[in-house]
Design a protein around this motif. Structure first.
Motif, short mmCIF file in Angstrom:
data_model
loop_
_atom_site.label_atom_id
_atom_site.label_comp_id
_atom_site.label_asym_id
_atom_site.label_seq_id
_atom_site.Cartn_x
_atom_site.Cartn_y
_atom_site.Cartn_z
N ARG A 118 27.49 25.74 -32.22
CA ARG A 118 28.54 25.32 -33.51
C ARG A 118 28.28 24.05 -34.00
NH1 ARG A 118 34.59 27.35 -31.96
NH2 ARG A 118 34.09 29.65 -31.87
N ARG A 119 27.97 23.09 -33.38
CA ARG A 119 27.71 21.74 -33.77
C ARG A 119 26.43 21.44 -34.59
NH1 ARG A 119 29.13 16.32 -32.29
NH2 ARG A 119 28.45 14.99 -34.14
N ILE A 120 25.45 22.29 -33.99
CA ILE A 120 24.25 22.00 -34.66
C ILE A 120 24.29 22.95 -36.09
CG2 ILE A 120 21.67 22.96 -34.52
CD1 ILE A 120 22.00 22.71 -31.40
N ALA A 121 24.87 24.09 -36.01
CA ALA A 121 25.02 24.92 -37.23
C ALA A 121 25.72 24.05 -38.23
CB ALA A 121 25.74 26.04 -36.98
N GLY A 122 26.91 23.50 -37.84
CA GLY A 122 27.46 22.56 -38.82
C GLY A 122 26.78 21.55 -39.66
N ALA A 123 25.60 20.91 -38.60
CA ALA A 123 25.01 19.75 -39.12
C ALA A 123 23.92 20.30 -40.08
CB ALA A 123 24.34 19.13 -38.14
N LEU A 124 23.42 21.59 -39.94
CA LEU A 124 22.55 22.29 -40.78
C LEU A 124 22.92 22.89 -41.92
CD1 LEU A 124 20.01 23.64 -38.05
CD2 LEU A 124 19.58 21.92 -39.62
N GLY A 125 24.41 23.06 -41.96
CA GLY A 125 25.19 23.84 -43.14
C GLY A 125 24.92 25.27 -42.90
N VAL A 126 24.74 26.03 -41.67
CA VAL A 126 24.54 27.41 -41.78
C VAL A 126 25.46 27.89 -40.84
CG1 VAL A 126 21.77 27.11 -42.09
CG2 VAL A 126 22.94 27.14 -39.55
N ALA A 127 25.59 29.17 -40.79
CA ALA A 127 26.34 30.16 -39.79
C ALA A 127 25.90 29.94 -38.56
CB ALA A 127 26.57 31.61 -40.15
N THR A 128 26.82 29.78 -37.49
CA THR A 128 26.24 29.69 -36.04
C THR A 128 25.30 30.57 -35.63
OG1 THR A 128 28.36 28.40 -35.65
CG2 THR A 128 26.98 29.33 -33.79
N MET A 129 25.79 31.93 -35.75
CA MET A 129 24.75 33.10 -35.42
C MET A 129 23.38 33.20 -35.80
SD MET A 129 26.71 34.44 -33.36
CE MET A 129 25.57 35.99 -32.76
N SER A 130 23.35 32.46 -37.17
CA SER A 130 22.19 32.45 -37.93
C SER A 130 20.97 31.80 -36.75
CB SER A 130 21.88 31.91 -39.21
OG SER A 130 22.26 30.43 -39.07
N LEU A 131 21.47 30.95 -35.75
CA LEU A 131 20.70 30.02 -35.07
C LEU A 131 20.01 30.97 -34.14
CD1 LEU A 131 22.85 26.95 -34.40
CD2 LEU A 131 21.18 27.10 -36.36
N TYR A 132 20.55 31.77 -33.85
CA TYR A 132 20.15 32.57 -32.47
C TYR A 132 19.06 33.46 -33.04
CZ TYR A 132 24.32 31.30 -29.97
OH TYR A 132 25.22 30.44 -29.26
N ARG A 133 18.67 33.69 -34.06
CA ARG A 133 17.38 34.34 -34.71
C ARG A 133 16.14 33.26 -34.10
NH1 ARG A 133 20.44 35.49 -39.52
NH2 ARG A 133 19.18 33.77 -40.55
N HIS A 134 16.48 32.28 -34.03
CA HIS A 134 15.24 31.45 -33.74
C HIS A 134 15.32 30.66 -32.19
CE1 HIS A 134 14.44 31.25 -38.13
NE2 HIS A 134 15.84 31.11 -38.22
N VAL A 135 16.39 30.41 -31.63
CA VAL A 135 16.71 29.86 -30.37
C VAL A 135 17.62 30.93 -29.73
CG1 VAL A 135 17.66 27.98 -29.02
CG2 VAL A 135 16.47 27.82 -31.34
N PRO A 136 17.05 31.69 -28.86
CA PRO A 136 17.97 32.99 -28.06
C PRO A 136 19.08 32.44 -27.30
CG PRO A 136 15.80 33.19 -27.71
CD PRO A 136 16.07 32.04 -28.24
N GLY A 137 19.16 31.08 -26.93
CA GLY A 137 20.34 30.47 -26.02
C GLY A 137 20.17 29.12 -25.43
N ARG A 138 21.16 28.57 -24.86
CA ARG A 138 20.96 27.24 -24.46
C ARG A 138 19.80 26.66 -23.75
NH1 ARG A 138 24.53 23.09 -25.38
NH2 ARG A 138 24.36 21.53 -23.53
N ASP A 139 19.78 27.54 -22.89
CA ASP A 139 18.40 27.21 -21.86
C ASP A 139 17.22 27.12 -23.02
OD1 ASP A 139 20.19 27.41 -19.73
OD2 ASP A 139 19.53 29.26 -19.10
N ASP A 140 17.10 27.99 -23.55
CA ASP A 140 15.69 27.82 -24.48
C ASP A 140 16.11 26.64 -25.37
OD1 ASP A 140 13.47 29.55 -25.49
OD2 ASP A 140 14.42 28.88 -27.44
N LEU A 141 16.96 26.24 -25.94
CA LEU A 141 17.29 25.01 -26.49
C LEU A 141 16.92 23.97 -25.78
CD1 LEU A 141 18.41 23.74 -29.27
CD2 LEU A 141 20.82 23.75 -28.14
N ILE A 142 17.39 23.81 -24.43
CA ILE A 142 17.22 22.73 -23.83
C ILE A 142 15.80 22.44 -23.47
CG2 ILE A 142 17.56 21.74 -21.39
CD1 ILE A 142 20.42 22.90 -21.47
N VAL A 143 14.91 23.43 -23.38
CA VAL A 143 13.61 23.43 -22.93
C VAL A 143 13.04 22.96 -24.33
CG1 VAL A 143 11.43 24.84 -22.75
CG2 VAL A 143 13.30 25.20 -21.58
#
Length: 297
Positions: free
Chosen positions: A100-125
């Motif tokens: 949510r925080r990342i989406a807010g900074a990018l100005g996009v809907a939160t769910m749109s992030l998951y098309r590029h980053v499947p989840g938190r573990d992948d984000l951390i990697v």
């Protein structure tokens, strides 16, 4: 009873979901909300904040608050998402990183992030790999194993200092599949190539050296958070706690601490001092191991 601002958020969410409000459309202003829903301006402002936190809206300068979504998703990719996550973690700590925080900074809907980053573990990697990209190139070898390991440890320490969240994020027993972490391990083991140590021993040395630097660096993020929370540096905090420690020492038999308190030297204890002392002793111990290995052969 449902809080009034939640009812407003639910109503606007429904308008977005049914297409009444489309990406890029303005949502009711705070004053419009007070008129339409009959609430105070503070409640309207709280509703706007909740909509932004949910990644449903973004504030667009010169326009106002608009619906987030595909209109601004075209340039969205994994690298941008990871870069924003790293920036948030660097500035405010890993605990503040969320989709949510990342989406807010990018100005996009939160769910749109998951098309590029499947989840938190992948984000951390991705964040780990991005942070370790700051390590210097390792293709050239000096031939001096001690100088090379010293250089490697210092480079890693510098990366940890730039990214205080990184050390706790990296697992020792379940290492993340980061290409740059793999490159780091190869650099460490490659530094020992001319020593004659078996490859398994080189791996153990690599894990030991990484563990030492990571262990000391694990104190960086709590230290940074403490500064954010209290507004005090470590030295300022210790000065304020000096009398407390003196009273504690007076009630217990701790002659070594009493001796330290009486010192008039400029000795300072911090993570940098611990890193310098520990790295030198670690390399001293490895020198004994390598010399013994050569002698036995």
């Amino acid at each position: 009873m449902e809080a009034p601002y939640r009812r407003i958020v639910a109503d606007i969410r429904r308008r977005i979901e049914d297409g009444s409000l489309r990406p890029g459309d303005r949502v009711p202003s705070a004053r419009a909300i007070t008129r339409e829903w009959g609430v105070a301006i503070a409640t309207a402002t709280k509703a706007h904040a909740a909509l932004r936190a949910a990644g449903l809206t973004v504030a667009r300068p010169g326009t106002g608050t608009v619906v987030a979504g595909p209109a601004r998703d075209a340039a969205l990719n994994r690298d941008r998402i990871v870069a924003v996550a790293v920036a948030i973690a660097d500035r405010e700590g890993m605990a503040e990183v969320s989709m949510r925080r990342i989406a807010g900074a990018l100005g996009v809907a939160t769910m749109s992030l998951y098309r590029h980053v499947p989840g938190r573990d992948d984000l951390i990697v991705g964040m780990i790999d991005e942070a370790l990209d700051g390590l210097p190139a390792t293709t050239r070898r000096s031939g001096d194993w001690r100088a090379e390991l010293d250089r490697c440890a210092r480079a890693l320490w510098a990366v940890f200092q730039r990214h205080p969240w990184l050390a706790p994020a990296m697992s020792l027993t379940r290492p993340q599949a980061s290409p740059n972490a793999l490159r780091l391990g190869e650099w460490m083991m490659g530094a020992l190539g001319r020593t004659g140590l078996a490859v398994t021993d080189r791996l153990l040395v690599q894990v030991l050296l990484f563990s030492f630097v990571r262990g000391v660096a694990s104190g960086l993020e709590p230290e940074a958070q403490a500064v954010r929370d209290t507004g005090l540096t470590d030295d300022e905090w210790m000065e304020r706690q000096n009398e407390v420690f003196q009273r504690l020492a007076a009630r217990h038999e701790v002659p070594h601490y009493e001796q330290l308190m009486r010192l008039d030297s400029d000795f300072e204890f911090d993570l940098r001092v611990l890193f310098e002392f520990g790295l030198a002793r670690l390399l001293d111990g490895l020198a004994v191991l390598i010399e013994r290995d050569i002698t036995l052969k």
